[in-house]
Design a protein around this motif. Structure first.
Motif, PDB file in Angstrom:
ATOM      1  N   ALA A 230      35.968  20.690  60.412  1.00 48.41           N
ATOM      2  CA  ALA A 230      35.326  21.719  59.682  1.00 48.41           C
ATOM      3  C   ALA A 230      34.705  21.787  58.372  1.00 48.41           C
ATOM      4  N   THR A 231      33.502  22.042  58.186  1.00 49.88           N
ATOM      5  CA  THR A 231      32.753  21.722  56.833  1.00 49.88           C
ATOM      6  C   THR A 231      33.278  22.711  55.639  1.00 49.88           C
ATOM      7  N   LYS A 232      33.363  24.098  56.415  1.00 48.07           N
ATOM      8  CA  LYS A 232      34.018  25.156  55.652  1.00 48.07           C
ATOM      9  C   LYS A 232      34.782  26.087  56.487  1.00 48.07           C
ATOM     10  N   VAL A 233      35.871  26.606  56.063  1.00 49.35           N
ATOM     11  CA  VAL A 233      36.748  27.547  56.604  1.00 49.35           C
ATOM     12  C   VAL A 233      36.736  28.685  55.855  1.00 49.35           C
ATOM     13  N   ILE A 234      36.283  29.911  56.696  1.00 51.35           N
ATOM     14  CA  ILE A 234      36.404  31.265  55.888  1.00 51.35           C
ATOM     15  C   ILE A 234      37.355  32.013  56.890  1.00 51.35           C
ATOM     16  N   ALA A 235      38.114  33.024  56.286  1.00 51.45           N
ATOM     17  CA  ALA A 235      39.023  34.018  57.312  1.00 51.45           C
ATOM     18  C   ALA A 235      38.770  35.367  56.632  1.00 51.45           C
ATOM     19  N   ALA A 236      38.810  36.069  57.666  1.00 49.38           N
ATOM     20  CA  ALA A 236      38.585  37.580  57.356  1.00 49.38           C
ATOM     21  C   ALA A 236      39.935  38.403  57.650  1.00 49.38           C
ATOM     22  N   ILE A 237      40.498  39.005  56.745  1.00 48.52           N
ATOM     23  CA  ILE A 237      41.720  39.843  57.103  1.00 48.52           C
ATOM     24  C   ILE A 237      41.198  41.124  56.754  1.00 48.52           C
ATOM     25  N   SER A 238      41.517  42.126  57.632  1.00 47.30           N
ATOM     26  CA  SER A 238      41.396  43.636  57.703  1.00 47.30           C
ATOM     27  C   SER A 238      42.384  44.325  56.527  1.00 47.30           C
ATOM     28  N   LEU A 239      43.691  43.748  56.515  1.00 44.47           N
ATOM     29  CA  LEU A 239      44.817  44.276  55.722  1.00 44.47           C
ATOM     30  C   LEU A 239      45.485  43.150  55.065  1.00 44.47           C
ATOM     31  N   PRO A 240      44.975  42.731  53.861  1.00 48.51           N
ATOM     32  CA  PRO A 240      45.497  41.832  53.112  1.00 48.51           C
ATOM     33  C   PRO A 240      46.760  41.960  52.234  1.00 48.51           C
ATOM     34  N   PHE A 241      47.932  41.793  52.881  1.00 44.26           N
ATOM     35  CA  PHE A 241      49.250  41.947  52.352  1.00 44.26           C
ATOM     36  C   PHE A 241      49.550  41.093  51.107  1.00 44.26           C
ATOM     37  N   PHE A 242      49.604  40.051  51.447  1.00 48.70           N
ATOM     38  CA  PHE A 242      49.822  38.723  50.443  1.00 48.70           C
ATOM     39  C   PHE A 242      51.169  39.157  50.122  1.00 48.70           C
ATOM     40  N   THR A 243      52.132  39.152  50.993  1.00 47.91           N
ATOM     41  CA  THR A 243      53.716  39.395  50.346  1.00 47.91           C
ATOM     42  C   THR A 243      54.095  37.971  49.922  1.00 47.91           C
ATOM     43  N   GLY A 244      55.304  38.321  49.111  1.00 46.27           N
ATOM     44  CA  GLY A 244      56.181  36.995  48.577  1.00 46.27           C
ATOM     45  C   GLY A 244      55.082  36.446  47.623  1.00 46.27           C
ATOM     46  N   ASN A 245      55.528  34.978  47.881  1.00 48.27           N
ATOM     47  CA  ASN A 245      54.231  34.083  47.104  1.00 48.27           C
ATOM     48  C   ASN A 245      52.877  33.502  47.565  1.00 48.27           C
ATOM     49  N   ALA A 246      52.631  34.445  48.655  1.00 45.37           N
ATOM     50  CA  ALA A 246      51.380  34.036  49.203  1.00 45.37           C
ATOM     51  C   ALA A 246      50.178  33.628  48.432  1.00 45.37           C
ATOM     52  N   ILE A 247      49.983  34.452  47.465  1.00 43.98           N
ATOM     53  CA  ILE A 247      48.769  34.186  46.455  1.00 43.98           C
ATOM     54  C   ILE A 247      48.713  32.925  45.988  1.00 43.98           C
ATOM     55  N   GLU A 248      49.944  32.480  45.562  1.00 41.23           N
ATOM     56  CA  GLU A 248      50.165  30.982  44.692  1.00 41.23           C
ATOM     57  C   GLU A 248      50.049  29.949  45.852  1.00 41.23           C
ATOM     58  N   GLN A 249      50.391  30.349  47.268  1.00 40.49           N
ATOM     59  CA  GLN A 249      50.335  29.353  48.260  1.00 40.49           C
ATOM     60  C   GLN A 249      48.809  29.026  48.691  1.00 40.49           C
ATOM     61  N   PHE A 250      48.038  30.119  48.498  1.00 44.36           N
ATOM     62  CA  PHE A 250      46.805  29.923  48.849  1.00 44.36           C
ATOM     63  C   PHE A 250      46.008  29.400  47.702  1.00 44.36           C
ATOM     64  N   ASP A 251      46.408  29.552  46.523  1.00 44.18           N
ATOM     65  CA  ASP A 251      45.801  28.953  45.224  1.00 44.18           C
ATOM     66  C   ASP A 251      45.950  27.399  45.493  1.00 44.18           C
ATOM     67  N   GLU A 252      47.073  27.261  46.019  1.00 48.52           N
ATOM     68  CA  GLU A 252      47.239  25.461  46.231  1.00 48.52           C
ATOM     69  C   GLU A 252      46.550  24.863  47.186  1.00 48.52           C
ATOM     70  N   ALA A 253      46.280  25.505  48.326  1.00 49.67           N
ATOM     71  CA  ALA A 253      45.475  25.325  49.433  1.00 49.67           C
ATOM     72  C   ALA A 253      44.024  25.186  49.045  1.00 49.67           C
ATOM     73  N   TYR A 254      43.649  26.053  48.111  1.00 47.54           N
ATOM     74  CA  TYR A 254      42.318  26.205  47.858  1.00 47.54           C
ATOM     75  C   TYR A 254      41.871  24.889  47.131  1.00 47.54           C
ATOM     76  N   LYS A 255      42.882  24.562  46.023  1.00 45.49           N
ATOM     77  CA  LYS A 255      42.643  23.512  45.322  1.00 45.49           C
ATOM     78  C   LYS A 255      42.461  22.090  46.151  1.00 45.49           C
ATOM     79  N   LYS A 256      43.231  22.198  47.336  1.00 42.88           N
ATOM     80  CA  LYS A 256      43.352  20.906  48.069  1.00 42.88           C
ATOM     81  C   LYS A 256      41.981  21.156  49.094  1.00 42.88           C
ATOM     82  N   GLY A 257      41.109  22.174  48.706  1.00 42.71           N
ATOM     83  CA  GLY A 257      39.937  22.227  49.726  1.00 42.71           C
ATOM     84  C   GLY A 257      40.094  22.463  51.143  1.00 42.71           C
ATOM     85  N   LEU A 258      41.274  23.101  51.408  1.00 41.90           N
ATOM     86  CA  LEU A 258      41.665  23.280  52.749  1.00 41.90           C
ATOM     87  C   LEU A 258      40.811  24.724  53.487  1.00 41.90           C
ATOM     88  N   PHE A 259      40.140  25.546  52.525  1.00 45.85           N
ATOM     89  CA  PHE A 259      39.407  26.529  52.981  1.00 45.85           C
ATOM     90  C   PHE A 259      38.358  26.894  51.845  1.00 45.85           C
TER      91      PHE A 259
END
Length: 419
Positions: free
Chosen positions: A322-351
């Motif tokens: 996939a050239t780009k991955v975009i996700a849509a979430i109606s209710l973005p809870f981002f519990t625990g350390n989720a934001i840090e995990q997504f920061d790391e994944a974004y730096k790797k270009g996963l989404f």
């Protein structure tokens, strides 16, 4: 029913839901003023009156039908309604809650707002205490507020809970409770007439009510609007991907509305393992039904907790071309350390981007480059206005027609919509 002061529409905001309630009230004010202006224009034209006379006559009729002797505001200008009820909330040292209404709501149509997933610091006890409350704290705060409103003589009570609490506990697999239904029965026993929520985790929850009405709203129009800003829908080769079998209906709706192909990720899980964070999930293997090679992959889901499932799905799609991955979430809870995990994944270009709504208050998300917030407070304001004035909700609950209009606007006249 009037569109100016005095009005019998009242909003009570629990501590967790105050931010969202304030945004909805802002929309209500604009809508009521616009409606009053249109109404006065029509009446002035129909009865051959000056608009100023029509406004004064409308205010007169409004004043006649209220029990108040002294009416606030001018008689010849629009009088902005005061929707929000002044309320005090106390959190005691032992964890108990208390709600006190500081003004009369007898005979009013009351809408109680609560965001059970608001885990930011909240001012309590008149600003003397700053607390981070759990879902259970918020649920208890909601219950004592319902009781206070009921005891104060409200004509009818509507709950505005964008994130329905315990919505994931809606069906039995073994010796477990149906907590989503349990809460529904509690609300019903407290004479709640209606519940307004956003993208319920399961339609089965609606069946838990015997008398209370549940209005399940959808953020699809607002999400597609932001998607159209993030990428060019007329040029990008887009494929809608369901992240699991449970989300197939939701993503089929997006695929049909966008006129794009639908793919699905199939996951095998080990249900003896309980997901604790974004990295340690219970997923054993992942398979793709469809093709994302060289395409933009768009996934939609109702809620995001720790985010482990979505992270694995986005990495899987990235690895499948996939050239780009975009996700849509109606209710973005981002519990625990989720934001840090997504920061790391974004730096790797996963989404590329995640689109979420403002139905859940989360300050840390708003300054992330990868996060797009879409505003659904206008949708809730529209629904509240229509319910209060006994008008139809059909076009708001089934928004396929306005999505079609949005897609047509996004598509140039000389270029046909994608098959």
């Amino acid at each position: 029913m009037p569109y100016s002061e005095p009005t019998d529409l009242a909003v009570v905001a629990c501590p967790g839901g105050e931010s969202f309630a304030n945004e909805v009230i802002t929309h209500l004010r604009h809508m009521y003023k616009h409606r009053f202006s249109l109404k006065s224009d029509v009446i002035a034209k129909r009865y051959s009156m000056e608009k100023e006379d029509a406004v004064q006559r409308m205010n007169l009729v409004n004043d006649i039908h209220t029990s108040d002797l002294c009416i606030r505001g001018s008689i010849d200008r629009y009088r902005q309604p005061v929707f929000k009820v002044n309320a005090s909330f106390t959190y005691f040292a032992n964890g108990e809650f208390k709600c006190e209404l500081n003004e009369c709501i007898r005979g009013k149509d009351v809408y109680i707002f609560q965001d059970v997933e608001n885990h930011e610091e909240i001012l309590m006890n008149g600003g003397k205490a700053k607390l981070k409350l759990s879902v259970n704290d918020h649920v208890m705060g909601l219950l004592v507020t319902i009781d206070a409103v009921r005891q104060a003589g409200a004509k009818q009570i509507t709950l505005v809970v964008p994130a329905y609490p315990y919505s994931r506990q809606h069906k039995k697999k073994s010796r477990e409770g149906l907590t989503a239904a349990l809460l529904g029965h509690i609300y019903e026993s407290m004479e709640v007439k209606r519940i307004i929520t956003l993208d319920l985790h399961s339609r089965e929850i609606v069946n838990a009510f015997a008398h209370t009405h549940c209005e399940n709203l959808h953020a699809s129009y607002q999400i597609i609007r932001e998607l159209a800003k993030a990428i060019d829908l007329t040029k990008e080769d887009l494929v809608v991907v369901s992240p699991d079998t449970g989300a197939i209906d939701r993503n089929k709706f997006y695929a049909t509305g966008l006129k794009k192909p639908l793919a699905m990720i199939y996951k095998e899980r080990d249900y003896s393992v309980v997901t604790q964070d974004a990295k340690n999930t219970n997923i054993k293997s992942v398979k793709l039904l469809g093709d994302v090679q060289g395409k933009v992959a768009f996934l939609a889901d109702d809620m995001l907790g720790t985010g482990g499932t979505l992270l694995k799905a986005m990495e899987f799609l990235h690895n499948n071309g996939a050239t780009k991955v975009i996700a849509a979430i109606s209710l973005p809870f981002f519990t625990g350390n989720a934001i840090e995990q997504f920061d790391e994944a974004y730096k790797k270009g996963l989404f590329y981007r995640i689109i979420g709504t403002n139905a859940v208050y989360h300050e840390d998300l708003l300054n992330r480059e990868w996060y797009i917030s879409t505003n659904v407070s206008g949708l809730f304001a529209n629904v509240i206005t229509r319910l209060h004035h006994n008008q139809s909700l059909s076009d708001l609950l089934d928004n396929r027609s306005i999505i079609d209009k949005l897609i047509k606007v996004s598509t140039p006249a000389d270029q046909p919509a994608a098959e």
